[in-house]
Design a protein around this motif. Structure first.
Motif, PDB file in Angstrom:
ATOM      1  N   GLY A  22      11.724 -10.494   3.189  1.00  0.00           N
ATOM      2  CA  GLY A  22      11.359  -9.308   2.665  1.00  0.00           C
ATOM      3  C   GLY A  22      12.729  -8.481   2.180  1.00  0.00           C
ATOM      4  O   GLY A  22      12.718  -7.896   1.009  1.00  0.00           O
ATOM      5  N   ILE A  23      13.775  -8.932   2.672  1.00  0.00           N
ATOM      6  CA  ILE A  23      15.052  -8.447   2.389  1.00  0.00           C
ATOM      7  C   ILE A  23      15.350  -9.493   0.853  1.00  0.00           C
ATOM      8  O   ILE A  23      15.957  -8.756   0.172  1.00  0.00           O
ATOM      9  CB  ILE A  23      16.213  -8.530   3.285  1.00  0.00           C
ATOM     10  CG1 ILE A  23      15.662  -7.653   4.473  1.00  0.00           C
ATOM     11  CG2 ILE A  23      17.494  -8.164   2.735  1.00  0.00           C
ATOM     12  CD1 ILE A  23      16.770  -7.803   6.019  1.00  0.00           C
ATOM     13  N   LEU A  24      15.261 -10.356   1.075  1.00  0.00           N
ATOM     14  CA  LEU A  24      15.767 -11.234  -0.039  1.00  0.00           C
ATOM     15  C   LEU A  24      14.894 -11.682  -1.182  1.00  0.00           C
ATOM     16  O   LEU A  24      15.395 -11.982  -2.096  1.00  0.00           O
ATOM     17  CB  LEU A  24      16.390 -12.578   0.660  1.00  0.00           C
ATOM     18  CG  LEU A  24      17.376 -12.449   1.379  1.00  0.00           C
ATOM     19  CD1 LEU A  24      17.748 -13.804   2.206  1.00  0.00           C
ATOM     20  CD2 LEU A  24      18.795 -11.813   0.938  1.00  0.00           C
ATOM     21  N   ARG A  25      13.574 -11.732  -1.035  1.00  0.00           N
ATOM     22  CA  ARG A  25      12.653 -12.318  -1.927  1.00  0.00           C
ATOM     23  C   ARG A  25      12.674 -11.467  -3.268  1.00  0.00           C
ATOM     24  O   ARG A  25      12.403 -12.104  -4.335  1.00  0.00           O
ATOM     25  CB  ARG A  25      11.112 -11.862  -1.336  1.00  0.00           C
ATOM     26  CG  ARG A  25      10.096 -12.136  -2.198  1.00  0.00           C
ATOM     27  CD  ARG A  25       9.942 -13.486  -2.749  1.00  0.00           C
ATOM     28  NE  ARG A  25       9.451 -14.623  -1.637  1.00  0.00           N
ATOM     29  CZ  ARG A  25       9.347 -15.765  -1.555  1.00  0.00           C
ATOM     30  NH1 ARG A  25       9.512 -16.688  -2.810  1.00  0.00           N
ATOM     31  NH2 ARG A  25       8.946 -16.685  -0.468  1.00  0.00           N
ATOM     32  N   PRO A  26      13.046 -10.180  -3.525  1.00  0.00           N
ATOM     33  CA  PRO A  26      13.214  -9.438  -4.649  1.00  0.00           C
ATOM     34  C   PRO A  26      14.202 -10.071  -5.334  1.00  0.00           C
ATOM     35  O   PRO A  26      14.443  -9.900  -6.642  1.00  0.00           O
ATOM     36  CB  PRO A  26      13.423  -8.012  -4.276  1.00  0.00           C
ATOM     37  CG  PRO A  26      13.015  -7.959  -3.068  1.00  0.00           C
ATOM     38  CD  PRO A  26      13.210  -9.124  -2.104  1.00  0.00           C
ATOM     39  N   PHE A  27      15.223 -10.849  -4.752  1.00  0.00           N
ATOM     40  CA  PHE A  27      16.491 -11.192  -5.586  1.00  0.00           C
ATOM     41  C   PHE A  27      16.566 -12.543  -5.723  1.00  0.00           C
ATOM     42  O   PHE A  27      17.362 -13.173  -6.944  1.00  0.00           O
ATOM     43  CB  PHE A  27      17.906 -10.707  -5.029  1.00  0.00           C
ATOM     44  CG  PHE A  27      17.672  -9.234  -4.646  1.00  0.00           C
ATOM     45  CD1 PHE A  27      17.869  -8.211  -5.761  1.00  0.00           C
ATOM     46  CD2 PHE A  27      17.466  -8.746  -3.471  1.00  0.00           C
ATOM     47  CE1 PHE A  27      17.818  -7.006  -5.573  1.00  0.00           C
ATOM     48  CE2 PHE A  27      17.283  -7.617  -3.499  1.00  0.00           C
ATOM     49  CZ  PHE A  27      17.607  -6.529  -4.150  1.00  0.00           C
ATOM     50  N   TYR A  28      16.060 -13.561  -4.812  1.00  0.00           N
ATOM     51  CA  TYR A  28      16.148 -14.778  -4.714  1.00  0.00           C
ATOM     52  C   TYR A  28      14.781 -15.418  -4.603  1.00  0.00           C
ATOM     53  O   TYR A  28      13.776 -14.965  -4.007  1.00  0.00           O
ATOM     54  CB  TYR A  28      17.038 -15.234  -3.818  1.00  0.00           C
ATOM     55  CG  TYR A  28      18.434 -14.364  -3.739  1.00  0.00           C
ATOM     56  CD1 TYR A  28      19.261 -14.841  -4.718  1.00  0.00           C
ATOM     57  CD2 TYR A  28      18.715 -13.518  -2.822  1.00  0.00           C
ATOM     58  CE1 TYR A  28      20.302 -13.900  -4.727  1.00  0.00           C
ATOM     59  CE2 TYR A  28      19.654 -12.620  -2.803  1.00  0.00           C
ATOM     60  CZ  TYR A  28      20.547 -13.015  -3.774  1.00  0.00           C
ATOM     61  OH  TYR A  28      22.017 -12.215  -3.723  1.00  0.00           O
ATOM     62  N   SER A 110      21.077  -5.788   9.427  1.00  0.00           N
ATOM     63  CA  SER A 110      21.113  -4.772   8.454  1.00  0.00           C
ATOM     64  C   SER A 110      20.869  -5.229   6.960  1.00  0.00           C
ATOM     65  O   SER A 110      21.371  -6.144   6.654  1.00  0.00           O
ATOM     66  CB  SER A 110      22.411  -4.322   8.555  1.00  0.00           C
ATOM     67  OG  SER A 110      22.810  -3.247   7.444  1.00  0.00           O
ATOM     68  N   VAL A 111      19.858  -4.464   6.423  1.00  0.00           N
ATOM     69  CA  VAL A 111      19.421  -4.848   5.018  1.00  0.00           C
ATOM     70  C   VAL A 111      20.714  -4.878   4.063  1.00  0.00           C
ATOM     71  O   VAL A 111      20.936  -5.793   3.310  1.00  0.00           O
ATOM     72  CB  VAL A 111      18.342  -3.935   4.561  1.00  0.00           C
ATOM     73  CG1 VAL A 111      18.190  -4.127   3.079  1.00  0.00           C
ATOM     74  CG2 VAL A 111      17.206  -3.988   5.286  1.00  0.00           C
ATOM     75  N   PRO A 112      21.629  -3.917   4.087  1.00  0.00           N
ATOM     76  CA  PRO A 112      22.672  -3.808   3.139  1.00  0.00           C
ATOM     77  C   PRO A 112      23.765  -5.081   3.301  1.00  0.00           C
ATOM     78  O   PRO A 112      24.395  -5.549   2.546  1.00  0.00           O
ATOM     79  CB  PRO A 112      23.326  -2.453   3.067  1.00  0.00           C
ATOM     80  CG  PRO A 112      22.948  -1.967   4.340  1.00  0.00           C
ATOM     81  CD  PRO A 112      21.638  -2.437   4.798  1.00  0.00           C
ATOM     82  N   ALA A 116      24.652  -8.057   0.812  1.00  0.00           N
ATOM     83  CA  ALA A 116      25.830  -8.105   0.464  1.00  0.00           C
ATOM     84  C   ALA A 116      26.468  -9.414   0.808  1.00  0.00           C
ATOM     85  O   ALA A 116      27.087 -10.273   0.066  1.00  0.00           O
ATOM     86  CB  ALA A 116      26.664  -7.108   1.204  1.00  0.00           C
ATOM     87  N   ARG A 117      26.555 -10.058   2.151  1.00  0.00           N
ATOM     88  CA  ARG A 117      26.812 -11.097   2.598  1.00  0.00           C
ATOM     89  C   ARG A 117      26.396 -12.536   1.718  1.00  0.00           C
ATOM     90  O   ARG A 117      26.930 -13.342   1.371  1.00  0.00           O
ATOM     91  CB  ARG A 117      26.720 -11.419   4.034  1.00  0.00           C
ATOM     92  CG  ARG A 117      27.090 -10.489   4.908  1.00  0.00           C
ATOM     93  CD  ARG A 117      28.738 -10.672   5.352  1.00  0.00           C
ATOM     94  NE  ARG A 117      29.208  -9.651   6.304  1.00  0.00           N
ATOM     95  CZ  ARG A 117      29.023  -9.932   7.493  1.00  0.00           C
ATOM     96  NH1 ARG A 117      28.442 -10.574   8.255  1.00  0.00           N
ATOM     97  NH2 ARG A 117      29.730  -8.864   8.137  1.00  0.00           N
TER      98      ARG A 117
END
Length: 349
Positions: A22-28, A110-112, A116-117
């Motif tokens: 859920g954290i990464l799917r919008p970007f990758y 943590s989402v951010p 970021a990492r």
């Protein structure tokens, strides 16, 4: 460029995968694996991930072992690994970094921090690849010169052994094709291509009455023939150079067989370095399909049938299908680098 990146999430807990997805799917583009075995299979596939988020505490194969295997293989060694774990002891982090991980993210995530990492490591990975490409371009002439010198060394052994002048060129091409086909990184595939010609350099040290004997060798002579591996390793020496180190590896192990019946160390299966398992197929295939004073050249079909028959015996079964996938490239090399006495027949390959 972020939409072009693929991130592999490895965790035995589906809920944890869902959170990171859920954290990464919008970007990758995101792939997932619930265990280490599946993670290694995905990482070794045609579409390698650009980064791996790896849980440490998993049954059967934990994250440390997965990372160890990833970094030990030229196919996956360059993929950055970030451990995602609830273990926060300094000793645990030291162990992970020693295995080749580039970062640690602690659970609960943590989402951010995750975003970021991941963004930072992918940017570094992309920059590294760009830098490597620039370095390759600037050193191409030097590498070509070095490759020619190495091929000449390989030919020195061939002059003593048989009449074919193009064997080391053909088999080194076949080795590179196979390395690329199994998705090894391009730098390692090129190194293998340049190292492969030195596989039999040790034959320089074998007496002519043994090396050129037309009849079957007796037991004493066969033992001496096997020592060309030892002589080759001694000739090449111990160097920090990645090329010469790989050449020593190929020289030392390319006569080992997958079932443990080879020489000099009777290594078995994946204990045999990947470089040597690749060169074994390339070397035997070219020997079979080349004319020698003592035999006619086999057809490609006959050579493939022999390699199939030796699957799991002489050769790594996982490398046979990829080698056959290189058929069109193999045919082109067979035509382009045919020996003089074979050129008339290779027009129909």
């Amino acid at each position: 460029m972020s939409e072009q990146f693929t991130v592999l999430i490895v965790d035995d807990n589906a809920d944890n995968i869902d959170v990171l997805n859920g954290i990464l799917r919008p970007f990758y583009k995101v792939k997932a694996a619930l265990n280490g075995e599946l993670a290694l299979k995905i990482a070794n596939g045609k579409q390698k991930p650009d980064l791996i988020l790896l849980d440490v505490m998993m049954p059967k194969m934990d994250g440390h072992e997965v990372c160890r295997r990833l970094k030990a293989s030229p196919v996956t060694s360059d993929i950055p690994v970030i451990f995602v774990t609830a273990k926060t002891e300094i000793a645990d982090e030291q162990s992970g970094f020693a295995l080749g991980a580039v970062d640690y993210i602690t659970k609960p995530v943590s989402v951010p921090i995750v975003q970021a990492r991941v963004k930072t490591q992918l940017a570094l990975y992309d920059q590294q690849r760009e830098l490597e490409n620039k370095v390759k371009e600037r050193t191409k002439e030097l590498e070509n010169t070095r490759a020619q010198i190495i091929r000449r060394l390989g030919r020195a052994a061939e002059f003593k052994d048989n009449e074919t002048g193009m064997h080391v060129i053909r088999m080194s091409c076949y080795a590179k094709f196979l390395a690329v086909e199994i998705n090894a990184n391009s730098e390692w595939a090129e190194l293998l291509s340049n190292a492969a010609p030195m596989h039999d350099i040790g034959k320089i040290g074998i007496p002519d009455h043994i090396l050129l004997k037309p009849e079957k060798l007796n037991d004493e002579e066969w033992l001496e023939m096997q020592r060309h591996v030892e002589y080759g390793v001694e000739i090449l020496g111990n160097h920090d150079s990645p090329l010469l180190s790989l050449a020593v590896e190929v020289c030392a192990y390319h006569h080992e067989k997958f079932d443990g019946s080879g020489y000099p160390n009777q290594l078995k299966g994946k204990d045999i370095p990947l470089s040597a398992r690749i060169v074994a197929i390339a070397d035997v295939f070219d020997a079979l399909t080349s004319e020698r004073p003592y035999k006619k050249a086999w057809s490609i079909e006959q050579a493939f049938a022999f390699i199939d028959e030796q699957s799991g015996k002489h050769f790594d079964p996982d490398l046979i299908a990829p080698f056959k996938n290189c058929l069109e490239q193999i045919k082109q090399v067979m035509c382009e680098y045919a020996d003089e006495h074979e050129r008339a027949t290779f027009g129909n390959v």
